[in-house]
Design a protein around this motif. Sequence first.
Motif, short mmCIF file in Angstrom:
data_model
loop_
_atom_site.label_atom_id
_atom_site.label_comp_id
_atom_site.label_asym_id
_atom_site.label_seq_id
_atom_site.Cartn_x
_atom_site.Cartn_y
_atom_site.Cartn_z
N SER A 32 0.83 -1.21 0.00
CA SER A 32 0.00 0.00 0.00
C SER A 32 0.86 1.26 0.00
O SER A 32 0.44 2.30 -0.50
CB SER A 32 -0.94 0.01 1.21
N THR A 34 3.25 1.85 -1.84
CA THR A 34 3.59 2.22 -3.22
C THR A 34 2.57 3.19 -3.79
O THR A 34 2.88 3.91 -4.74
CB THR A 34 3.66 0.99 -4.14
N ARG A 35 1.36 3.16 -3.25
CA ARG A 35 0.24 3.98 -3.75
C ARG A 35 -0.09 3.69 -5.21
O ARG A 35 -0.76 4.47 -5.88
CB ARG A 35 0.51 5.48 -3.56
N ASP A 36 0.37 2.56 -5.73
CA ASP A 36 0.13 2.18 -7.13
C ASP A 36 -1.00 1.15 -7.18
O ASP A 36 -0.78 -0.02 -6.84
CB ASP A 36 1.40 1.61 -7.74
N LYS A 38 -2.31 -0.52 -9.50
CA LYS A 38 -2.06 -1.68 -10.36
C LYS A 38 -1.20 -2.72 -9.66
O LYS A 38 -1.26 -3.90 -9.99
CB LYS A 38 -1.39 -1.23 -11.66
N VAL A 39 -0.41 -2.29 -8.70
CA VAL A 39 0.41 -3.20 -7.92
C VAL A 39 -0.37 -3.68 -6.69
O VAL A 39 -0.31 -4.86 -6.33
CB VAL A 39 1.72 -2.50 -7.49
N ALA A 114 -7.31 0.90 -10.36
CA ALA A 114 -6.46 0.32 -11.40
C ALA A 114 -7.22 0.17 -12.71
O ALA A 114 -6.69 0.48 -13.78
CB ALA A 114 -5.92 -1.05 -10.94
N GLU A 119 -5.34 7.26 -9.78
CA GLU A 119 -4.62 7.10 -8.53
C GLU A 119 -5.58 6.61 -7.45
O GLU A 119 -6.81 6.72 -7.61
CB GLU A 119 -4.01 8.44 -8.10
#
Length: 157
Positions: A32, A34-36, A38-39, A114, A119
């Motif tokens: 979490s 990473t704030r990404d 998609k990941v 995602a 974001e």
Amino acid sequence: MDLTTVKYLHVLSSTFLFGTGVGTAFYLLFISRTRDPKVIAPVAKLVVVADWIFTATTIVFQPLSGLYLAHGRNIPLSTPWLYWSIVLFVIAAACWLPVVWLQMRLRNIAVSAAGQGRELPVQYARVLGAWTALGFPALVSFLAIFYMMVARTVPFA
């Protein structure tokens, strides 16, 4: 079933319960950061699955096997280490129920972001904060339970 087999399954189950809890919390918390989305989305999906497979089954098995062992060894539920283990288990389980719901919300938020190529919304951080806040009492409860199981004064062999 003989008491040795039940004791083995009880210890194994507690290992799965604690290990899954610590492992999934570690991965979800750090991914979490990473704030990404998609990941985060695929990891959050696996965290929810692992919780249902391992935590849900062991959270049912633990009290059943523990009570069976206490009964089989004639250990009263009022024995201090056993009594407090039960109290702490109830606290941990009470934390786990909303944690599962929050994990599903985190998963859904990440999957949605995602899928839309956006974001993470601010809501993700709020839900993650609540999830983290409930995880700490559960972790402390389980650590105390493990300590009491090791340090108890009533033989359980």
